[in-house]
Design an enzyme around this catalytic site. Structure first.
Site, PDB file in Angstrom:
ATOM      1  N   TRP A   3       0.862  -1.178   0.000  1.00 28.64           N
ATOM      2  CA  TRP A   3       0.000   0.000   0.000  1.00 28.64           C
ATOM      3  C   TRP A   3       0.902   1.232   0.000  1.00 28.64           C
ATOM      4  O   TRP A   3       1.859   1.298   0.763  1.00 28.64           O
ATOM      5  CB  TRP A   3      -0.922   0.046   1.228  1.00 28.64           C
ATOM      6  CG  TRP A   3      -1.626   1.370   1.287  1.00 28.64           C
ATOM      7  CD1 TRP A   3      -2.646   1.797   0.495  1.00 28.64           C
ATOM      8  CD2 TRP A   3      -1.287   2.484   2.130  1.00 28.64           C
ATOM      9  NE1 TRP A   3      -2.972   3.098   0.787  1.00 28.64           N
ATOM     10  CE2 TRP A   3      -2.157   3.542   1.785  1.00 28.64           C
ATOM     11  CE3 TRP A   3      -0.335   2.695   3.127  1.00 28.64           C
ATOM     12  CZ2 TRP A   3      -2.109   4.794   2.413  1.00 28.64           C
ATOM     13  CZ3 TRP A   3      -0.284   3.935   3.755  1.00 28.64           C
ATOM     14  CH2 TRP A   3      -1.173   4.968   3.401  1.00 28.64           C
ATOM     15  N   GLU A  57      -2.949  -2.971  -2.532  1.00 29.98           N
ATOM     16  CA  GLU A  57      -4.092  -2.358  -1.836  1.00 29.98           C
ATOM     17  C   GLU A  57      -4.386  -0.951  -2.340  1.00 29.98           C
ATOM     18  O   GLU A  57      -3.595  -0.027  -2.178  1.00 29.98           O
ATOM     19  CB  GLU A  57      -3.804  -2.313  -0.327  1.00 29.98           C
ATOM     20  CG  GLU A  57      -4.942  -1.700   0.483  1.00 29.98           C
ATOM     21  CD  GLU A  57      -4.630  -1.610   1.970  1.00 29.98           C
ATOM     22  OE1 GLU A  57      -3.503  -1.970   2.377  1.00 29.98           O
ATOM     23  OE2 GLU A  57      -5.518  -1.158   2.724  1.00 29.98           O
ATOM     24  N   LYS A  93      -6.972   2.569  -2.674  1.00 25.20           N
ATOM     25  CA  LYS A  93      -7.653   3.438  -1.716  1.00 25.20           C
ATOM     26  C   LYS A  93      -8.349   4.568  -2.448  1.00 25.20           C
ATOM     27  O   LYS A  93      -7.909   4.981  -3.520  1.00 25.20           O
ATOM     28  CB  LYS A  93      -6.604   3.985  -0.739  1.00 25.20           C
ATOM     29  CG  LYS A  93      -7.170   4.700   0.465  1.00 25.20           C
ATOM     30  CD  LYS A  93      -6.090   4.974   1.492  1.00 25.20           C
ATOM     31  CE  LYS A  93      -6.684   5.707   2.686  1.00 25.20           C
ATOM     32  NZ  LYS A  93      -5.722   5.878   3.774  1.00 25.20           N
ATOM     33  N   ASP A 148      -9.591  -3.076   1.440  1.00 26.34           N
ATOM     34  CA  ASP A 148      -9.722  -2.544   2.793  1.00 26.34           C
ATOM     35  C   ASP A 148     -11.122  -1.942   2.869  1.00 26.34           C
ATOM     36  O   ASP A 148     -11.482  -1.084   2.050  1.00 26.34           O
ATOM     37  CB  ASP A 148      -8.639  -1.493   3.033  1.00 26.34           C
ATOM     38  CG  ASP A 148      -8.638  -0.944   4.445  1.00 26.34           C
ATOM     39  OD1 ASP A 148      -9.727  -0.578   4.934  1.00 26.34           O
ATOM     40  OD2 ASP A 148      -7.567  -0.859   5.066  1.00 26.34           O
ATOM     41  N   HIS A 152     -11.858   1.795   2.412  1.00 25.43           N
ATOM     42  CA  HIS A 152     -11.270   2.488   1.273  1.00 25.43           C
ATOM     43  C   HIS A 152     -12.197   2.716   0.084  1.00 25.43           C
ATOM     44  O   HIS A 152     -11.748   2.903  -1.033  1.00 25.43           O
ATOM     45  CB  HIS A 152     -10.043   1.714   0.778  1.00 25.43           C
ATOM     46  CG  HIS A 152      -8.882   1.804   1.724  1.00 25.43           C
ATOM     47  ND1 HIS A 152      -7.619   1.372   1.393  1.00 25.43           N
ATOM     48  CD2 HIS A 152      -8.789   2.279   2.979  1.00 25.43           C
ATOM     49  CE1 HIS A 152      -6.801   1.571   2.413  1.00 25.43           C
ATOM     50  NE2 HIS A 152      -7.493   2.116   3.387  1.00 25.43           N
ATOM     51  N   HIS A 171      -8.587  -6.294   4.310  1.00 25.41           N
ATOM     52  CA  HIS A 171      -8.296  -5.530   5.522  1.00 25.41           C
ATOM     53  C   HIS A 171      -9.653  -5.152   6.075  1.00 25.41           C
ATOM     54  O   HIS A 171     -10.271  -4.195   5.602  1.00 25.41           O
ATOM     55  CB  HIS A 171      -7.505  -4.256   5.194  1.00 25.41           C
ATOM     56  CG  HIS A 171      -6.028  -4.459   5.131  1.00 25.41           C
ATOM     57  ND1 HIS A 171      -5.150  -3.452   4.876  1.00 25.41           N
ATOM     58  CD2 HIS A 171      -5.283  -5.568   5.333  1.00 25.41           C
ATOM     59  CE1 HIS A 171      -3.906  -3.929   4.903  1.00 25.41           C
ATOM     60  NE2 HIS A 171      -3.962  -5.205   5.165  1.00 25.41           N
ATOM     61  N   ASP A 203     -12.806   8.731   8.424  1.00 27.24           N
ATOM     62  CA  ASP A 203     -11.771   7.825   8.920  1.00 27.24           C
ATOM     63  C   ASP A 203     -12.027   6.413   8.429  1.00 27.24           C
ATOM     64  O   ASP A 203     -13.156   5.929   8.462  1.00 27.24           O
ATOM     65  CB  ASP A 203     -11.739   7.816  10.455  1.00 27.24           C
ATOM     66  CG  ASP A 203     -10.720   6.824  10.961  1.00 27.24           C
ATOM     67  OD1 ASP A 203      -9.547   6.942  10.567  1.00 27.24           O
ATOM     68  OD2 ASP A 203     -11.093   5.892  11.700  1.00 27.24           O
ATOM     69  N   ASP A 243     -10.351   3.713   9.649  1.00 23.17           N
ATOM     70  CA  ASP A 243      -9.645   2.757  10.506  1.00 23.17           C
ATOM     71  C   ASP A 243     -10.195   2.622  11.923  1.00 23.17           C
ATOM     72  O   ASP A 243      -9.425   2.551  12.871  1.00 23.17           O
ATOM     73  CB  ASP A 243      -8.160   3.144  10.551  1.00 23.17           C
ATOM     74  CG  ASP A 243      -7.539   3.128   9.173  1.00 23.17           C
ATOM     75  OD1 ASP A 243      -7.456   2.046   8.588  1.00 23.17           O
ATOM     76  OD2 ASP A 243      -7.161   4.203   8.672  1.00 23.17           O
ATOM     77  N   ASP A 289      -7.455  -4.272   9.888  1.00 23.43           N
ATOM     78  CA  ASP A 289      -6.657  -3.051   9.748  1.00 23.43           C
ATOM     79  C   ASP A 289      -7.378  -1.878  10.382  1.00 23.43           C
ATOM     80  O   ASP A 289      -8.326  -1.346   9.806  1.00 23.43           O
ATOM     81  CB  ASP A 289      -6.380  -2.757   8.261  1.00 23.43           C
ATOM     82  CG  ASP A 289      -5.521  -1.504   8.088  1.00 23.43           C
ATOM     83  OD1 ASP A 289      -4.985  -1.001   9.097  1.00 23.43           O
ATOM     84  OD2 ASP A 289      -5.388  -1.026   6.945  1.00 23.43           O
TER      85      ASP A 289
HETATM   86  C1  RNT Z   1      -3.853   2.711   4.725  1.00 27.30           C
HETATM   87  C2  RNT Z   1      -3.947   1.265   4.404  1.00 27.30           C
HETATM   88  C3  RNT Z   1      -2.834   0.411   4.933  1.00 27.30           C
HETATM   89  C4  RNT Z   1      -2.378   0.810   6.306  1.00 27.30           C
HETATM   90  C5  RNT Z   1      -1.327  -0.069   6.898  1.00 27.30           C
HETATM   91  C6  RNT Z   1      -0.729   0.490   8.135  1.00 27.30           C
HETATM   92  O1  RNT Z   1      -4.954   3.416   4.358  1.00 27.30           O
HETATM   93  O2  RNT Z   1      -5.171   0.769   4.849  1.00 27.30           O
HETATM   94  O3  RNT Z   1      -3.204  -0.922   4.871  1.00 27.30           O
HETATM   95  O4  RNT Z   1      -3.450   0.881   7.185  1.00 27.30           O
HETATM   96  O5  RNT Z   1      -0.360  -0.321   5.946  1.00 27.30           O
HETATM   97 ZN    ZN Z   2      -5.490  -1.340   4.840  1.00 23.36          ZN
END
Ligand code: RNT
Ligand code: ZN
Length: 436
Positions: free
Chosen positions: A196, A237, A239, A270, A273, A297, A305, A307, A337
């Protein structure tokens, strides 16, 4: 070692509830024991970075910086060393049923207090991780680290127009593939190396194309070295946007999906994302038509956000259902994640991992053939009614029994264990820091 239930819980009730659930699911033609047997084989890759707010163990010590990701909160107990992180992960694993892996970032190497730049890392810096993982019997996954570094400060890494910057990061990622392959070889389980990069721009750019062309060329260079698939799986990955990178992300979903299809790689989805109304669960059967596998993820997006701690929500349920419905438990690498520094970090792992496991139990208990028959016969009302009634079926009781049978705390009984760990270990970290 799994932690035994310590709370005064009536185990007989858990067993009785399971027996009753078993009958209820049997009425639908579903075998709960069979479902649990399948669940047992599923591994969840725990991201190392929730334990220390994505800081890593490089010298000099740096906090997460740049990259459009942020850990907010100042709850005490962050892991400050490799030993503390391993201790934390062992604690987490002791509170989870089933199997886990650890997902390591390159910045978490065992550098022995020396400054080792990202283009200098090698398998030797991860040997102690491999030894530890073998000792406790888990697999490892890996990630290059392309943020929290001066060469990432300008906002572009593998897609930078600056040759030196780009070459530095290409070398870094090449090394991570070599390390990941060595990990997979030594542990005897393929290591997913997930790439990523944060590259993007805050405001509307006029030259998206050159950055994407450069990223494609960098990846071609990186992947010019071949490693056996039984050791290394390359994952990409994408985003939608990051903080400070709102207008364009070079490595978008389309970019990586295209790259992966053409070059036989896998992508990492993810859940934080995508546009909020997109369903990651819907993408699984689409992408698996063309790729060998997928990495996930699993996170929880909240407004901007991406995460927050994973919970048992609609998105996670659909993901689990779709993996099971397409019979892809072996092709989907499930990881977590998120990084929340505002609450007990160990508890955050357990909550997130159990949410995914609970969703998987529920999915494995679905009378899918029955539902599909209804669908094929155009009985959409009947399908809807059954789907609705399944939401109230006792899958929680099945999961409780699974925890009991694996010798780990039932339901939220793990809270007591986490609090004990906090009192004896995590909170001591702050006291020791103050004394120093
Ligand atoms: C960031 C990505 C990635 C990170 C990690 C820490 O938006 O999701 O996977 O969270 O590499
Ligand atoms: Zn991620």
């Amino acid at each position: 070692m799994k932690v035994k239930n310590t709370k005064t819980r009536n185990y007989k009730l858990v067993e009785e509830a399971y027996a009753n659930s078993k009958s209820q699911y049997a009425e639908l033609g579903v075998d709960t024991d069979e479902a649990l047997k399948r669940l047992e084989k599923v591994e969840i890759s725990l991201h190392c970075w929730q334990a220390d707010d994505v800081r890593g163990f490089e010298t000099p010590d740096t906090a997460l910086n740049g990259g459009g990701i942020q850990a907010t909160g100042n709850y005490p107990g962050r892991a400050r060393s490799i030993d503390e992180l391993r201790q934390d992960i062992e604690k987490v694993i002791s509170l989870l049923p089933g199997r886990q892996r650890l997902n390591l970032h390159a910045s978490y190497g065992d550098f022995g207090g020396r400054r080792v730049d990202r283009d200098e890392i090698g398998p030797e810096h991860f040997q102690s991780w491999i030894n530890w993982a073998k000792e406790i019997g888990i697999g490892l996954d890996f990630n290059p680290t392309l943020f929290s570094h001066p060469y990432a400060d300008a906002g572009f890494t593998l897609s930078s127009k600056d040759d030196g910057t780009r070459r530095f990061w290409i070398e870094h990622v090449k090394r991570t593939r070599m390390i990941a392959s060595e990990i997979g070889k030594q542990i005897g389980s393929p290591c997913v190396n997930n790439i990523w990069i944060p590259d993007g721009s805050k405001d509307t750019p006029v030259d998206r194309n050159t950055h994407r062309k450069l990223l494609r060329e960098s990846l071609d260079d990186i992947f010019s070295v071949e490693y056996p698939k039984e050791f290394l799986i390359d994952s990409l990955e994408g985003k939608l946007f990051g903080l400070g990178f709102e207008s364009m992300t070079v490595g978008s979903h389309e970019f990586y999906l295209g790259y992966a299809v053409r070059n036989n790689k896998i992508v990492c989805l993810d859940t934080g994302h995508y546009h909020p109304t997109e369903q990651v669960g819907d993408k699984i059967s689409a992408i698996l038509q063309f790729l060998d596998g997928l990495m996930l993820h699993i996170s929880r997006g909240v407004h901007w956000d991406s995460d927050h701690v994973t919970t048992f929500n609609d998105e996670v349920q659909l993901i689990a259902q779709e993996i099971v419905r397409v019979n892809a438990l072996e092709r989907v690498h499930i990881g977590l994640d998120y990084f929340d520094a505002s609450l007990n970090r160990i508890g955050a792992y357990v909550v997130g991992a159990r949410a995914v496991q609970l969703a998987l139990v529920n999915a494995l208990l679905e009378p899918w053939k029955k539902l599909r028959d209804m669908e094929e016969q155009g009985k959409y009302f009947e399908r809807l009614a059954l789907l609705e009634s399944l939401k109230a079926k006792p899958f929680g009781a099945v999961f409780d029994y699974y925890c009991l049978s694996k010798g780990v705390p039932v339901a939220n009984d793990y809270v007591e264990e986490v609090e004990k760990y906090e009192a004896t270990s995590l909170s001591r970290r702050e006291v020791i820091a103050i004394q120093n």
